[in-house]
Design an enzyme around this catalytic site. Structure first.
Site, PDB file in Angstrom:
ATOM      1  N   SER A 137       4.472  26.880 -17.486  1.00  0.00           N
ATOM      2  CA  SER A 137       5.292  26.732 -18.689  1.00  0.00           C
ATOM      3  C   SER A 137       5.742  25.271 -18.760  1.00  0.00           C
ATOM      4  O   SER A 137       5.784  24.580 -17.725  1.00  0.00           O
ATOM      5  CB  SER A 137       6.520  27.636 -18.574  1.00  0.00           C
ATOM      6  OG  SER A 137       7.500  27.274 -19.526  1.00  0.00           O
ATOM      7  N   TYR A 150      13.665  30.294 -13.149  1.00  0.00           N
ATOM      8  CA  TYR A 150      12.397  30.304 -13.904  1.00  0.00           C
ATOM      9  C   TYR A 150      11.715  28.926 -13.821  1.00  0.00           C
ATOM     10  O   TYR A 150      10.514  28.830 -13.544  1.00  0.00           O
ATOM     11  CB  TYR A 150      12.698  30.680 -15.354  1.00  0.00           C
ATOM     12  CG  TYR A 150      11.490  30.802 -16.249  1.00  0.00           C
ATOM     13  CD1 TYR A 150      10.666  31.924 -16.191  1.00  0.00           C
ATOM     14  CD2 TYR A 150      11.185  29.812 -17.180  1.00  0.00           C
ATOM     15  CE1 TYR A 150       9.572  32.057 -17.035  1.00  0.00           C
ATOM     16  CE2 TYR A 150      10.092  29.932 -18.024  1.00  0.00           C
ATOM     17  CZ  TYR A 150       9.288  31.066 -17.948  1.00  0.00           C
ATOM     18  OH  TYR A 150       8.192  31.183 -18.792  1.00  0.00           O
TER      19      TYR A 150
HETATM   20  P1  NAD Z   1       6.063  39.419 -22.250  1.00  0.00           P
HETATM   21  O1  NAD Z   1       7.330  39.902 -21.683  1.00  0.00           O
HETATM   22  O2  NAD Z   1       5.745  39.675 -23.685  1.00  0.00           O
HETATM   23  O3  NAD Z   1       4.853  39.972 -21.370  1.00  0.00           O
HETATM   24  C1  NAD Z   1       4.875  39.889 -19.968  1.00  0.00           C
HETATM   25  C2  NAD Z   1       4.101  41.056 -19.409  1.00  0.00           C
HETATM   26  O4  NAD Z   1       4.120  40.925 -17.976  1.00  0.00           O
HETATM   27  C3  NAD Z   1       4.745  42.423 -19.746  1.00  0.00           C
HETATM   28  O5  NAD Z   1       3.761  43.342 -20.170  1.00  0.00           O
HETATM   29  C4  NAD Z   1       5.381  42.843 -18.426  1.00  0.00           C
HETATM   30  O6  NAD Z   1       5.412  44.264 -18.253  1.00  0.00           O
HETATM   31  C5  NAD Z   1       4.449  42.170 -17.416  1.00  0.00           C
HETATM   32  N1  NAD Z   1       5.143  41.966 -16.135  1.00  0.00           N
HETATM   33  C6  NAD Z   1       6.343  41.387 -15.919  1.00  0.00           C
HETATM   34  N2  NAD Z   1       6.652  41.443 -14.616  1.00  0.00           N
HETATM   35  C7  NAD Z   1       5.614  42.052 -13.998  1.00  0.00           C
HETATM   36  C8  NAD Z   1       5.355  42.421 -12.653  1.00  0.00           C
HETATM   37  N3  NAD Z   1       6.229  42.176 -11.678  1.00  0.00           N
HETATM   38  N4  NAD Z   1       4.177  43.041 -12.365  1.00  0.00           N
HETATM   39  C9  NAD Z   1       3.279  43.318 -13.347  1.00  0.00           C
HETATM   40  N5  NAD Z   1       3.491  43.020 -14.637  1.00  0.00           N
HETATM   41  C10 NAD Z   1       4.633  42.392 -14.961  1.00  0.00           C
HETATM   42  O7  NAD Z   1       6.018  37.850 -21.915  1.00  0.00           O
HETATM   43  P2  NAD Z   1       5.151  36.636 -22.514  1.00  0.00           P
HETATM   44  O8  NAD Z   1       6.059  35.824 -23.326  1.00  0.00           O
HETATM   45  O9  NAD Z   1       3.862  37.098 -23.069  1.00  0.00           O
HETATM   46  O10 NAD Z   1       4.904  35.803 -21.170  1.00  0.00           O
HETATM   47  C11 NAD Z   1       3.692  35.847 -20.458  1.00  0.00           C
HETATM   48  C12 NAD Z   1       3.652  34.680 -19.482  1.00  0.00           C
HETATM   49  O11 NAD Z   1       3.700  33.452 -20.210  1.00  0.00           O
HETATM   50  C13 NAD Z   1       4.834  34.647 -18.501  1.00  0.00           C
HETATM   51  O12 NAD Z   1       4.354  34.208 -17.239  1.00  0.00           O
HETATM   52  C14 NAD Z   1       5.740  33.612 -19.113  1.00  0.00           C
HETATM   53  O13 NAD Z   1       6.557  32.999 -18.157  1.00  0.00           O
HETATM   54  C15 NAD Z   1       4.736  32.646 -19.700  1.00  0.00           C
HETATM   55  N6  NAD Z   1       5.281  31.804 -20.783  1.00  0.00           N
HETATM   56  C16 NAD Z   1       5.822  32.377 -21.896  1.00  0.00           C
HETATM   57  C17 NAD Z   1       6.339  31.543 -22.880  1.00  0.00           C
HETATM   58  C18 NAD Z   1       6.951  32.100 -24.139  1.00  0.00           C
HETATM   59  O14 NAD Z   1       7.543  31.340 -24.893  1.00  0.00           O
HETATM   60  N7  NAD Z   1       6.833  33.372 -24.427  1.00  0.00           N
HETATM   61  C19 NAD Z   1       6.299  30.158 -22.727  1.00  0.00           C
HETATM   62  C20 NAD Z   1       5.726  29.614 -21.590  1.00  0.00           C
HETATM   63  C21 NAD Z   1       5.215  30.458 -20.620  1.00  0.00           C
END
Ligand code: NAD
Length: 246
Positions: A137, A150
């Site tokens: 991220s 985080y």
């Molecule tokens: P989200 O919450 O929509 O999806 C995350 C998924 O991961 C969910 O289905 C959840 O059940 C699963 N998950 C969480 N913990 C878990 C575990 N311990 N074991 C198995 N599955 C698990 O989130 P998102 O926004 O799609 O984020 C996805 C990735 O992208 C994350 O790593 C997040 O840090 C990263 N990210 C997101 C953003 C943003 O703005 N949304 C920005 C930068 C990075």
């Protein structure tokens, strides 16, 4: 296409947000896709919505023994893996650094960093040639207040990715992706309407990314078109971090 047809792809956290959009993207590219996610209901829904998915396993990636067991289950469908999108992650907004408890710290680090390691470690044992992309991220690159745990987890993922890239070359490419604000359930849940607008105002392109835009970039990085890329991280943030030198 770009050489993704019939590739065996594992997406963690594939039942929501960026992960789900990535599953959809790779399926459209003709890949065989498996999902690891801890949320069994969301996983079931995703499997119903994207019936081409080859396998879905309910597993908490922060539990190393459960991860090993999930891979044994996956072995029955995918004897080897070509591409890992190591995407499962959580974020928690804390009132301040002072309010973070050790249990909260452990939960975030255990999921975002340890979980990514457990899955990568099991994957590379099943990968002769391939690509690992770790979902970091822009929070891994700069200080975003209220997210010390985080930020630390995402910065550590960058170091892990670089080291894996150097050790596993030339057979395996390893890349880290650094998205900025992406409109997913995880992100939207943390906002009031006012916060949402503030974040948009801080992004030169004036909006959050759509998960599909992140998925497209992941597909490119995993494809043969990116075959000379390894050991690097890529920012995809609508210009948000361009204001500061990162
Ligand atoms: P989200 O919450 O929509 O999806 C995350 C998924 O991961 C969910 O289905 C959840 O059940 C699963 N998950 C969480 N913990 C878990 C575990 N311990 N074991 C198995 N599955 C698990 O989130 P998102 O926004 O799609 O984020 C996805 C990735 O992208 C994350 O790593 C997040 O840090 C990263 N990210 C997101 C953003 C943003 O703005 N949304 C920005 C930068 C990075």
């Amino acid at each position: 296409m770009r050489g993704l047809t019939d590739k065996r792809v594992l997406v963690t956290g594939g039942a929501s947000g960026i992960g789900q959009a990535t599953v959809q993207r790779f399926v459209e590219e003709g890949a065989a896709v498996a999902i690891f996610d801890r949320d069994s209901r969301a996983l079931e829904k995703t499997l119903a919505e994207i019936p081409q998915v080859a396998k879905g396993v309910t597993v908490d990636v922060s539990d190393d023994r459960a991860v090993a067991e999930a891979f044994r289950e996956l072995d029955e469908v995918f004897p080897a893996i070509d591409i890992l999108i190591n995407n499962a992650g959580i974020s928690v907004r804390h009132e301040s650094f002072r309010s973070i408890t050790p249990a909260q710290w452990r939960q975030v680090l255990n999921t975002n960093l340890n979980g990514a390691f457990y899955v990568a470690s099991e994957t590379v044992r099943r990968m002769d040639h391939g690509v690992v992309i770790n979902q970091s991220s822009i929070n891994g690159l700069a200080a975003f207040p209220h997210y010390a745990d985080y930020n630390a987890s995402k910065a550590a993922l960058l170091a892990l990715s670089r080291t894996m890239a150097v050790e596993l070359a030339p057979q395996i490419r390893v890349i880290a992706l650094c998205p900025g604000a992406v409109l997913t359930p995880m992100q939207r849940a943390e906002y009031t309407d006012e916060m949402f607008q503030q974040v948009n105002d801080n992004i030169p392109l004036g909006r959050h990314a759509d998960p599909e835009e992140i998925a497209r970039f992941l597909a490119f990085l995993a494809s043969d078109d990116a075959r000379f890329i390894t050991g690097q991280h890529y920012i995809i943030d609508g210009g948000e971090t361009a204001r500061a030198a990162l």
